[in-house]
Write a protein that holds these residues in place. Sequence first.
Motif, PDB file in Angstrom:
ATOM      1  N   MET A   1       0.845  -1.199   0.000  1.00  0.00           N
ATOM      2  CA  MET A   1       0.000   0.000   0.000  1.00  0.00           C
ATOM      3  C   MET A   1       0.880   1.249   0.000  1.00  0.00           C
ATOM      4  SD  MET A   1      -1.372  -0.077   3.977  1.00  0.00           S
ATOM      5  CE  MET A   1      -1.825  -1.814   3.936  1.00  0.00           C
ATOM      6  N   ALA A   2       0.385   2.311  -0.594  1.00  0.00           N
ATOM      7  CA  ALA A   2       1.159   3.543  -0.700  1.00  0.00           C
ATOM      8  C   ALA A   2       1.330   4.189   0.670  1.00  0.00           C
ATOM      9  CB  ALA A   2       0.449   4.506  -1.650  1.00  0.00           C
ATOM     10  N   GLU A   3       2.530   4.668   0.942  1.00  0.00           N
ATOM     11  CA  GLU A   3       2.836   5.312   2.221  1.00  0.00           C
ATOM     12  C   GLU A   3       3.061   6.799   1.978  1.00  0.00           C
ATOM     13  OE1 GLU A   3       2.359   3.877   4.880  1.00  0.00           O
ATOM     14  OE2 GLU A   3       2.528   1.735   4.448  1.00  0.00           O
ATOM     15  N   ILE A   4       1.968   7.542   1.859  1.00  0.00           N
ATOM     16  CA  ILE A   4       2.051   8.978   1.603  1.00  0.00           C
ATOM     17  C   ILE A   4       2.063   9.773   2.901  1.00  0.00           C
ATOM     18  CG2 ILE A   4       0.883  10.935   0.503  1.00  0.00           C
ATOM     19  CD1 ILE A   4      -0.291   8.921  -1.511  1.00  0.00           C
ATOM     20  N   VAL A   5       1.318   9.301   3.898  1.00  0.00           N
ATOM     21  CA  VAL A   5       1.127  10.063   5.135  1.00  0.00           C
ATOM     22  C   VAL A   5       2.120   9.680   6.223  1.00  0.00           C
ATOM     23  CG1 VAL A   5      -0.512  10.603   6.979  1.00  0.00           C
ATOM     24  CG2 VAL A   5      -1.315  10.367   4.623  1.00  0.00           C
ATOM     25  N   TYR A   6       2.362   8.384   6.391  1.00  0.00           N
ATOM     26  CA  TYR A   6       3.123   7.908   7.558  1.00  0.00           C
ATOM     27  C   TYR A   6       4.557   8.471   7.609  1.00  0.00           C
ATOM     28  CZ  TYR A   6       3.173   4.475  11.420  1.00  0.00           C
ATOM     29  OH  TYR A   6       3.173   3.869  12.653  1.00  0.00           O
ATOM     30  N   PRO A   7       5.363   8.385   6.538  1.00  0.00           N
ATOM     31  CA  PRO A   7       6.749   8.891   6.633  1.00  0.00           C
ATOM     32  C   PRO A   7       6.847  10.368   7.033  1.00  0.00           C
ATOM     33  CG  PRO A   7       6.524   7.459   4.734  1.00  0.00           C
ATOM     34  CD  PRO A   7       5.138   7.678   5.253  1.00  0.00           C
ATOM     35  N   PRO A   8       6.022  11.274   6.470  1.00  0.00           N
ATOM     36  CA  PRO A   8       6.109  12.666   6.932  1.00  0.00           C
ATOM     37  C   PRO A   8       5.723  12.839   8.405  1.00  0.00           C
ATOM     38  CG  PRO A   8       4.974  12.554   4.817  1.00  0.00           C
ATOM     39  CD  PRO A   8       5.132  11.153   5.298  1.00  0.00           C
ATOM     40  N   VAL A   9       4.768  12.036   8.885  1.00  0.00           N
ATOM     41  CA  VAL A   9       4.388  12.116  10.300  1.00  0.00           C
ATOM     42  C   VAL A   9       5.552  11.681  11.181  1.00  0.00           C
ATOM     43  CG1 VAL A   9       2.891  11.124  12.069  1.00  0.00           C
ATOM     44  CG2 VAL A   9       1.909  11.858   9.895  1.00  0.00           C
ATOM     45  N   VAL A  10       6.232  10.608  10.800  1.00  0.00           N
ATOM     46  CA  VAL A  10       7.400  10.152  11.559  1.00  0.00           C
ATOM     47  C   VAL A  10       8.481  11.218  11.574  1.00  0.00           C
ATOM     48  CG1 VAL A  10       9.288   8.475  11.604  1.00  0.00           C
ATOM     49  CG2 VAL A  10       6.954   7.699  11.156  1.00  0.00           C
ATOM     50  N   LEU A  11       8.738  11.818  10.421  1.00  0.00           N
ATOM     51  CA  LEU A  11       9.758  12.868  10.328  1.00  0.00           C
ATOM     52  C   LEU A  11       9.398  14.063  11.199  1.00  0.00           C
ATOM     53  CD1 LEU A  11      12.345  13.972   9.061  1.00  0.00           C
ATOM     54  CD2 LEU A  11      10.957  14.798   7.134  1.00  0.00           C
ATOM     55  N   ALA A  12       8.130  14.458  11.187  1.00  0.00           N
ATOM     56  CA  ALA A  12       7.690  15.591  12.007  1.00  0.00           C
ATOM     57  C   ALA A  12       7.863  15.287  13.488  1.00  0.00           C
ATOM     58  CB  ALA A  12       6.228  15.921  11.692  1.00  0.00           C
ATOM     59  N   ALA A  13       7.515  14.060  13.906  1.00  0.00           N
ATOM     60  CA  ALA A  13       7.662  13.682  15.316  1.00  0.00           C
ATOM     61  C   ALA A  13       9.129  13.701  15.729  1.00  0.00           C
ATOM     62  CB  ALA A  13       7.057  12.299  15.550  1.00  0.00           C
ATOM     63  N   LYS A  14       9.980  13.121  14.912  1.00  0.00           N
ATOM     64  CA  LYS A  14      11.406  13.104  15.236  1.00  0.00           C
ATOM     65  C   LYS A  14      11.973  14.514  15.326  1.00  0.00           C
ATOM     66  CE  LYS A  14      12.716   8.621  13.260  1.00  0.00           C
ATOM     67  NZ  LYS A  14      13.511   7.949  12.190  1.00  0.00           N
ATOM     68  N   THR A  15      11.550  15.383  14.417  1.00  0.00           N
ATOM     69  CA  THR A  15      12.028  16.769  14.418  1.00  0.00           C
ATOM     70  C   THR A  15      11.583  17.491  15.678  1.00  0.00           C
ATOM     71  OG1 THR A  15      11.968  16.842  11.995  1.00  0.00           O
ATOM     72  CG2 THR A  15      11.986  18.953  13.167  1.00  0.00           C
ATOM     73  N   MET A  16      10.313  17.314  16.052  1.00  0.00           N
ATOM     74  CA  MET A  16       9.797  17.975  17.247  1.00  0.00           C
ATOM     75  C   MET A  16      10.553  17.531  18.497  1.00  0.00           C
ATOM     76  SD  MET A  16       5.932  18.017  18.838  1.00  0.00           S
ATOM     77  CE  MET A  16       5.992  16.302  19.381  1.00  0.00           C
ATOM     78  N   PHE A  17      10.763  16.224  18.628  1.00  0.00           N
ATOM     79  CA  PHE A  17      11.451  15.730  19.821  1.00  0.00           C
ATOM     80  C   PHE A  17      12.914  16.161  19.846  1.00  0.00           C
ATOM     81  CE2 PHE A  17       8.097  12.278  19.410  1.00  0.00           C
ATOM     82  CZ  PHE A  17       7.245  12.931  20.284  1.00  0.00           C
ATOM     83  N   ARG A  18      13.510  16.301  18.659  1.00  0.00           N
ATOM     84  CA  ARG A  18      14.892  16.777  18.601  1.00  0.00           C
ATOM     85  C   ARG A  18      14.968  18.247  19.009  1.00  0.00           C
ATOM     86  NH1 ARG A  18      16.061  14.476  14.247  1.00  0.00           N
ATOM     87  NH2 ARG A  18      15.499  16.146  12.802  1.00  0.00           N
ATOM     88  N   VAL A  19      14.023  19.055  18.549  1.00  0.00           N
ATOM     89  CA  VAL A  19      13.996  20.475  18.917  1.00  0.00           C
ATOM     90  C   VAL A  19      13.807  20.639  20.419  1.00  0.00           C
ATOM     91  CG1 VAL A  19      12.621  22.590  18.705  1.00  0.00           C
ATOM     92  CG2 VAL A  19      13.223  21.293  16.649  1.00  0.00           C
ATOM     93  N   LEU A  20      12.932  19.800  20.992  1.00  0.00           N
ATOM     94  CA  LEU A  20      12.666  19.883  22.432  1.00  0.00           C
ATOM     95  C   LEU A  20      13.743  19.189  23.265  1.00  0.00           C
ATOM     96  CD1 LEU A  20       8.824  19.131  22.423  1.00  0.00           C
ATOM     97  CD2 LEU A  20       9.936  21.353  22.747  1.00  0.00           C
ATOM     98  N   ASP A  21      14.682  18.548  22.586  1.00  0.00           N
ATOM     99  CA  ASP A  21      15.728  17.783  23.270  1.00  0.00           C
ATOM    100  C   ASP A  21      15.118  16.748  24.216  1.00  0.00           C
ATOM    101  OD1 ASP A  21      18.323  16.980  23.916  1.00  0.00           O
ATOM    102  OD2 ASP A  21      18.444  18.345  25.633  1.00  0.00           O
ATOM    103  N   ASN A  22      14.052  16.088  23.740  1.00  0.00           N
ATOM    104  CA  ASN A  22      13.527  14.935  24.472  1.00  0.00           C
ATOM    105  C   ASN A  22      14.430  13.755  24.134  1.00  0.00           C
ATOM    106  OD1 ASN A  22      10.211  16.071  23.749  1.00  0.00           O
ATOM    107  ND2 ASN A  22      11.335  16.320  25.645  1.00  0.00           N
TER     108      ASN A  22
END
Length: 247
Positions: A1-22
């Motif tokens: 199945m096409a993965e259009i939504v999931y990879p950007p959501v993962v990237l956004a989560a990783k970016t947010m946690f990196r910015v917050l230094d979690n």
Amino acid sequence: MAEIVYPPVVLAAKTMFRVLDNRLRVTGTEHVPRTGGAVIACNHIGYLDFIFCGLGAQPAKRLVRFMAKKEIFDNRIAGPLMRGMHHISVDRAAGKASYDEAVDRLRSGEVVGVFPEATISRSFTIKPIKSGAIRMAADAGVPVVPMALWGTQRLWTKGRPKELTKRHVPIHIHAGEPLRPTPDDDPDALSGDLRARLQSTLDKLQADYPDHPAGEDDRWWLPAHLGGTAPTPEEAAELDAKGSNRD
């Protein structure tokens, strides 16, 4: 199945946690299969656990399809995201359909994520768990990977305000050695084993956690047996039974 939504959501989560230094520490990822179906059975201490459980499978390059209640899919904001990431809607009035869908996904080689405690543990210990994770793995012929989280409750959990932008919170994620149930096994007995493994892993994560409460008012995120002010398992069970508004 096409993965259009999931990879950007993962990237956004990783970016947010990196910015917050979690400070994410992910271990045991060698236990997450690189190919083929698997059930990830995770403890549940906060509302964001599905994000961190999913990140626990990222080193294996796996996308986890979570089983989540239908009401989330009905939400006008969360619903499109859940469907876009191909998660599994659970209608408690028609549970067999979602169970069968999860088994089909597992047989087709996907990773399905479940929270066998069903609801968030107010005590920050492992509640009695349901046997669904073991049963669906046995039916599909796939392993169950126990995964434990610690630290996520400090961002958002029952009885506390959201602190989604809280900085420098360590989040520890550990995947344990898989169980390999078969149709001949007793699902209740294996579920007891799964619960014991989850509690043992959680105990280790709590013991190794680098942060400590900043003061008396900050002891809420520790379980009672470690000197915290979270409800005991017995108190938490009573609150759950009463449907307390301490959520």
